[in-house]
Design an enzyme around this catalytic site. Structure first.
Site, PDB file in Angstrom:
ATOM      1  N   CYS A   1       0.843  -1.199   0.000  1.00 59.14           N
ATOM      2  CA  CYS A   1       0.000   0.000   0.000  1.00 59.14           C
ATOM      3  C   CYS A   1       0.876   1.246   0.000  1.00 59.14           C
ATOM      4  O   CYS A   1       1.988   1.249   0.522  1.00 59.14           O
ATOM      5  CB  CYS A   1      -0.886   0.046   1.249  1.00 59.14           C
ATOM      6  SG  CYS A   1      -1.891  -1.405   1.530  1.00 59.14           S
ATOM      7  N   ASP A   2       0.338   2.303  -0.558  1.00 58.90           N
ATOM      8  CA  ASP A   2       1.002   3.598  -0.444  1.00 58.90           C
ATOM      9  C   ASP A   2      -0.036   4.699  -0.639  1.00 58.90           C
ATOM     10  O   ASP A   2      -1.117   4.459  -1.201  1.00 58.90           O
ATOM     11  CB  ASP A   2       2.141   3.766  -1.449  1.00 58.90           C
ATOM     12  CG  ASP A   2       3.138   4.812  -0.977  1.00 58.90           C
ATOM     13  OD1 ASP A   2       4.022   4.452  -0.167  1.00 58.90           O
ATOM     14  OD2 ASP A   2       3.017   5.980  -1.374  1.00 58.90           O
ATOM     15  N   GLN A   3       0.316   5.881  -0.170  1.00 58.60           N
ATOM     16  CA  GLN A   3      -0.591   7.029  -0.272  1.00 58.60           C
ATOM     17  C   GLN A   3       0.221   8.269  -0.602  1.00 58.60           C
ATOM     18  O   GLN A   3       1.297   8.485  -0.033  1.00 58.60           O
ATOM     19  CB  GLN A   3      -1.326   7.215   1.060  1.00 58.60           C
ATOM     20  CG  GLN A   3      -2.375   8.315   1.045  1.00 58.60           C
ATOM     21  CD  GLN A   3      -3.032   8.458   2.407  1.00 58.60           C
ATOM     22  OE1 GLN A   3      -2.384   8.812   3.388  1.00 58.60           O
ATOM     23  NE2 GLN A   3      -4.318   8.162   2.479  1.00 58.60           N
TER      24      GLN A   3
END
Length: 201
Positions: free
Chosen positions: A76-78
């Site tokens: 995941c990344d944001q």
């Protein structure tokens, strides 16, 4: 047939809490990816905020997936994108956090939350959700008081806020799911996990 094991390629407390609350069985393992170096390289290649979140999520999932055959590895990344297309990173210290909050004050920004699942070193699923957040005008005194209260928790968050905590008071309007704001497109991911038997249909 036994369901594959789900590995979260992250030590993010908020993502772990979301998966646990949704009763998704998982183990969290650090992917040991040099995010800053990778981010710089991807930006040099011209990746925008949305592409960058997706590419970083995939890199984390792939790194662990190669070492853990048979498991579903969730990366995941944001990223945070300003109205002019510029991106903000996590604060390096409290003064930087105050500068970030002053920059967000009275403006609308986007959070792009990406998730990629890899299996046996191959991406098998991905999703990106974008939330739009409008920050109310913030005074310097409010920013100082806010950081006095929440700095030790919000320092790890891009934008220097936790929507599930005092950071909710920063906003006048939000469009998008709280899951995406906290860094995980949870609902589409649950659909995928149901298909794979990780959670009940």
């Amino acid at each position: 047939m036994t369901a594959p094991e789900l590995i979260l390629a992250s030590q993010s407390a908020s993502r772990r809490a979301m998966l646990t609350a949704a009763q998704v069985p998982h183990h969290a393992v650090s992917p040991a990816v040099d995010e800053e170096a990778l981010k710089e390289a991807l930006r040099a290649e011209g990746h925008g905020a949305r592409q960058l979140a997706d590419a970083l999520a995939e890199a984390k999932a792939l790194k662990l997936s190669i070492r853990m055959p048979g498991a579903l590895v969730l990366g995941c990344d944001q990223t945070l994108e300003l109205e002019d297309g510029a991106m903000l990173d996590k604060a390096v210290d409290r003064d930087d956090a105050a500068a970030i909050l002053r920059r967000l004050s009275g403006t609308t920004h986007k959070l792009h939350s990406a998730a990629v699942v890899c299996e046996n070193g191959v991406p098998v699923w991905r999703a990106i959700e974008t939330a739009s957040l409008t920050v109310r005008p913030l005074s310097d005194s409010y920013i100082a008081a806010y950081l006095d209260q929440d700095w030790e928790q919000c320092r790890w968050c891009v934008g220097c806020y936790r929507i599930e905590g005092p950071g909710a008071q920063l906003f006048s309007a939000i469009k998008g799911t709280h899951f995406a704001i906290q860094g995980l497109p949870l609902l589409p991911m649950l659909d995928f996990l149901r298909v794979r038997g990780v959670v009940a249909r």
